[in-house]
Design a protein around this motif. Structure first.
Motif, PDB file in Angstrom:
ATOM      1  N   LYS A  87       0.873  -1.173   0.000  1.00 37.98           N
ATOM      2  CA  LYS A  87       0.000   0.000   0.000  1.00 37.98           C
ATOM      3  C   LYS A  87       0.912   1.225   0.000  1.00 37.98           C
ATOM      4  O   LYS A  87       1.755   1.376   0.877  1.00 37.98           O
ATOM      5  N   ILE A  88       0.768   2.063  -1.012  1.00 30.14           N
ATOM      6  CA  ILE A  88       1.654   3.220  -1.115  1.00 30.14           C
ATOM      7  C   ILE A  88       0.821   4.498  -1.156  1.00 30.14           C
ATOM      8  O   ILE A  88      -0.388   4.465  -1.403  1.00 30.14           O
ATOM      9  N   THR A  89       1.478   5.607  -0.909  1.00 31.72           N
ATOM     10  CA  THR A  89       0.822   6.907  -0.990  1.00 31.72           C
ATOM     11  C   THR A  89       1.535   7.763  -2.031  1.00 31.72           C
ATOM     12  O   THR A  89       2.742   7.647  -2.220  1.00 31.72           O
ATOM     13  N   LEU A  90       0.766   8.596  -2.680  1.00 29.81           N
ATOM     14  CA  LEU A  90       1.290   9.496  -3.711  1.00 29.81           C
ATOM     15  C   LEU A  90       1.215  10.922  -3.189  1.00 29.81           C
ATOM     16  O   LEU A  90       0.215  11.322  -2.596  1.00 29.81           O
ATOM     17  N   ASP A  91       2.251  11.696  -3.432  1.00 31.47           N
ATOM     18  CA  ASP A  91       2.271  13.105  -3.052  1.00 31.47           C
ATOM     19  C   ASP A  91       2.501  13.949  -4.305  1.00 31.47           C
ATOM     20  O   ASP A  91       3.636  14.139  -4.745  1.00 31.47           O
ATOM     21  N   PRO A  92       1.420  14.471  -4.901  1.00 29.22           N
ATOM     22  CA  PRO A  92       1.553  15.256  -6.131  1.00 29.22           C
ATOM     23  C   PRO A  92       2.403  16.517  -5.977  1.00 29.22           C
ATOM     24  O   PRO A  92       2.895  17.048  -6.963  1.00 29.22           O
TER      25      PRO A  92
ATOM     26  N   ASP B 238      10.044  15.759 -10.765  1.00 33.99           N
ATOM     27  CA  ASP B 238      10.214  14.415 -11.324  1.00 33.99           C
ATOM     28  C   ASP B 238      10.467  14.489 -12.825  1.00 33.99           C
ATOM     29  O   ASP B 238       9.754  15.183 -13.549  1.00 33.99           O
ATOM     30  N   ASP B 239      11.467  13.768 -13.304  1.00 29.82           N
ATOM     31  CA  ASP B 239      11.803  13.778 -14.731  1.00 29.82           C
ATOM     32  C   ASP B 239      10.772  13.057 -15.592  1.00 29.82           C
ATOM     33  O   ASP B 239      10.778  13.204 -16.805  1.00 29.82           O
ATOM     34  N   ARG B 240       9.889  12.285 -14.978  1.00 32.03           N
ATOM     35  CA  ARG B 240       8.873  11.556 -15.741  1.00 32.03           C
ATOM     36  C   ARG B 240       7.666  12.423 -16.091  1.00 32.03           C
ATOM     37  O   ARG B 240       6.787  11.985 -16.818  1.00 32.03           O
ATOM     38  N   LYS B 241       7.625  13.650 -15.595  1.00 32.20           N
ATOM     39  CA  LYS B 241       6.456  14.498 -15.850  1.00 32.20           C
ATOM     40  C   LYS B 241       6.331  14.805 -17.341  1.00 32.20           C
ATOM     41  O   LYS B 241       7.316  14.812 -18.077  1.00 32.20           O
TER      42      LYS B 241
ATOM     43  N   PHE C 216       1.216  20.163 -16.040  1.00 34.79           N
ATOM     44  CA  PHE C 216       1.909  18.891 -16.059  1.00 34.79           C
ATOM     45  C   PHE C 216       1.082  17.725 -15.536  1.00 34.79           C
ATOM     46  O   PHE C 216       0.164  17.903 -14.735  1.00 34.79           O
ATOM     47  N   GLY C 217       1.471  16.550 -15.998  1.00 36.78           N
ATOM     48  CA  GLY C 217       0.930  15.293 -15.515  1.00 36.78           C
ATOM     49  C   GLY C 217       2.065  14.295 -15.420  1.00 36.78           C
ATOM     50  O   GLY C 217       3.197  14.585 -15.810  1.00 36.78           O
ATOM     51  N   ILE C 218       1.749  13.114 -14.908  1.00 33.62           N
ATOM     52  CA  ILE C 218       2.753  12.069 -14.761  1.00 33.62           C
ATOM     53  C   ILE C 218       2.087  10.726 -15.026  1.00 33.62           C
ATOM     54  O   ILE C 218       0.923  10.531 -14.661  1.00 33.62           O
ATOM     55  N   PRO C 219       2.769   9.809 -15.692  1.00 30.57           N
ATOM     56  CA  PRO C 219       2.177   8.483 -15.930  1.00 30.57           C
ATOM     57  C   PRO C 219       1.922   7.739 -14.617  1.00 30.57           C
ATOM     58  O   PRO C 219       2.719   7.794 -13.682  1.00 30.57           O
ATOM     59  N   PHE C 220       0.801   7.032 -14.555  1.00 24.84           N
ATOM     60  CA  PHE C 220       0.399   6.279 -13.363  1.00 24.84           C
ATOM     61  C   PHE C 220       1.114   4.926 -13.272  1.00 24.84           C
ATOM     62  O   PHE C 220       1.270   4.366 -12.195  1.00 24.84           O
ATOM     63  N   LYS C 221       1.589   4.414 -14.393  1.00 22.70           N
ATOM     64  CA  LYS C 221       2.164   3.066 -14.466  1.00 22.70           C
ATOM     65  C   LYS C 221       3.276   2.804 -13.447  1.00 22.70           C
ATOM     66  O   LYS C 221       3.245   1.788 -12.750  1.00 22.70           O
ATOM     67  N   PRO C 222       4.283   3.680 -13.288  1.00 20.04           N
ATOM     68  CA  PRO C 222       5.350   3.370 -12.332  1.00 20.04           C
ATOM     69  C   PRO C 222       4.846   3.213 -10.897  1.00 20.04           C
ATOM     70  O   PRO C 222       5.339   2.378 -10.144  1.00 20.04           O
ATOM     71  N   PHE C 223       3.843   3.990 -10.532  1.00 16.32           N
ATOM     72  CA  PHE C 223       3.306   3.915  -9.172  1.00 16.32           C
ATOM     73  C   PHE C 223       2.521   2.617  -8.975  1.00 16.32           C
ATOM     74  O   PHE C 223       2.627   1.965  -7.940  1.00 16.32           O
ATOM     75  N   LEU C 224       1.745   2.248  -9.987  1.00 14.91           N
ATOM     76  CA  LEU C 224       0.977   1.008  -9.922  1.00 14.91           C
ATOM     77  C   LEU C 224       1.927  -0.194  -9.920  1.00 14.91           C
ATOM     78  O   LEU C 224       1.703  -1.165  -9.192  1.00 14.91           O
ATOM     79  N   ASP C 225       2.991  -0.124 -10.704  1.00 14.14           N
ATOM     80  CA  ASP C 225       3.995  -1.190 -10.698  1.00 14.14           C
ATOM     81  C   ASP C 225       4.627  -1.346  -9.314  1.00 14.14           C
ATOM     82  O   ASP C 225       4.846  -2.460  -8.840  1.00 14.14           O
ATOM     83  N   ASN C 226       4.933  -0.237  -8.654  1.00 13.81           N
ATOM     84  CA  ASN C 226       5.543  -0.288  -7.322  1.00 13.81           C
ATOM     85  C   ASN C 226       4.598  -0.856  -6.273  1.00 13.81           C
ATOM     86  O   ASN C 226       5.038  -1.485  -5.317  1.00 13.81           O
ATOM     87  N   ALA C 227       3.301  -0.628  -6.427  1.00 13.52           N
ATOM     88  CA  ALA C 227       2.323  -1.175  -5.490  1.00 13.52           C
ATOM     89  C   ALA C 227       2.162  -2.689  -5.682  1.00 13.52           C
ATOM     90  O   ALA C 227       1.720  -3.381  -4.776  1.00 13.52           O
TER      91      ALA C 227
ATOM     92  N   LEU D 240      -2.992   5.401 -17.605  1.00  9.99           N
ATOM     93  CA  LEU D 240      -3.540   6.681 -17.151  1.00  9.99           C
ATOM     94  C   LEU D 240      -2.439   7.717 -16.942  1.00  9.99           C
ATOM     95  O   LEU D 240      -1.297   7.383 -16.649  1.00  9.99           O
ATOM     96  N   ILE D 241      -2.827   8.963 -17.093  1.00  6.71           N
ATOM     97  CA  ILE D 241      -1.944  10.099 -16.811  1.00  6.71           C
ATOM     98  C   ILE D 241      -2.569  10.878 -15.659  1.00  6.71           C
ATOM     99  O   ILE D 241      -3.763  11.217 -15.700  1.00  6.71           O
ATOM    100  N   LEU D 242      -1.788  11.185 -14.631  1.00  7.30           N
ATOM    101  CA  LEU D 242      -2.272  11.921 -13.471  1.00  7.30           C
ATOM    102  C   LEU D 242      -1.868  13.387 -13.594  1.00  7.30           C
ATOM    103  O   LEU D 242      -0.688  13.712 -13.514  1.00  7.30           O
ATOM    104  N   GLY D 243      -2.838  14.269 -13.800  1.00  3.62           N
ATOM    105  CA  GLY D 243      -2.555  15.697 -13.874  1.00  3.62           C
ATOM    106  C   GLY D 243      -2.409  16.264 -12.477  1.00  3.62           C
ATOM    107  O   GLY D 243      -3.243  16.000 -11.611  1.00  3.62           O
ATOM    108  N   PHE D 244      -1.368  17.049 -12.242  1.00  2.29           N
ATOM    109  CA  PHE D 244      -1.121  17.581 -10.903  1.00  2.29           C
ATOM    110  C   PHE D 244      -0.859  19.083 -10.876  1.00  2.29           C
ATOM    111  O   PHE D 244      -0.767  19.682  -9.803  1.00  2.29           O
TER     112      PHE D 244
END
Length: 165
Positions: free
Chosen positions: A14-19, A25-28, A86-97, A125-129
């Motif tokens: 279970k992880i938490t995201l801090d936009p 982040d270079d992935r933005k 800006f946004g960031i891809p959701f995939k790396p976070f989902l992979d880490n979970a 998905l792309i997360l806009g922040f």
């Protein structure tokens, strides 16, 4: 408004995201141009190789000293961060979970209630922040965009969490 977003449910971690920290982040990705560009799938190794090659070529052509053009590039990048959307891809976070093998869907908890998507779609998905250099305070902290841009005019807003089912 809470700006910490959990990923919970059928996940190993279970992880938490801090936009608030993604601006560094270079992935933005720039959401003003992201949906108009042809999306190319590059591997991390390929991107690393290209960046090292570019740096090596620059050193050969210009020497190891920083030419004046680099100073203007840095200034341009700072300006872009302060005014960009800006946004960031959701995939790396989902992979880490690490979703469990029997997980099939993801629920996006938001202002509209819940939006249910197949887990396979969630990886794109792309997360806009950020909008115009500012965090999404009124209808944030996150907006969720489909990778194809089909909801770019009306993203999923007021996202408060993700639950893998």
């Amino acid at each position: 408004m809470e700006s910490i977003i959990p990923i919970k449910g059928k996940v190993k971690y279970k992880i938490t995201l801090d936009p608030g920290v993604w601006i560094f982040d270079d992935r933005k990705v720039d959401l003003n141009t992201y949906f108009q560009q042809e999306q190319l799938q590059n591997s991390d190794l390929e991107e690393y190789t290209k960046s090292i090659s570019k740096h090596w070529d620059r050193e050969i052509m210009e020497g190891a000293v920083y030419p004046p053009t680099l100073k203007t590039e840095v200034k341009f990048q700072k300006e872009k961060v302060l005014t960009g959307t800006f946004g960031i891809p959701f995939k790396p976070f989902l992979d880490n979970a690490e979703p469990e093998s029997d997980a099939k869907h993801i629920l996006i908890e938001c202002g509209m209630g819940e939006v249910k998507l197949p887990l396979s779609e969630a990886y794109s998905l792309i997360l806009g922040f950020s909008k115009d250099g500012k965090p999404l305070r009124d209808d944030g902290p996150l907006h969720v965009y489909y990778q194809d841009g089909s909801n770019s005019g009306n993203p999923i807003k007021k996202v408060t969490g993700f639950t893998v089912k």
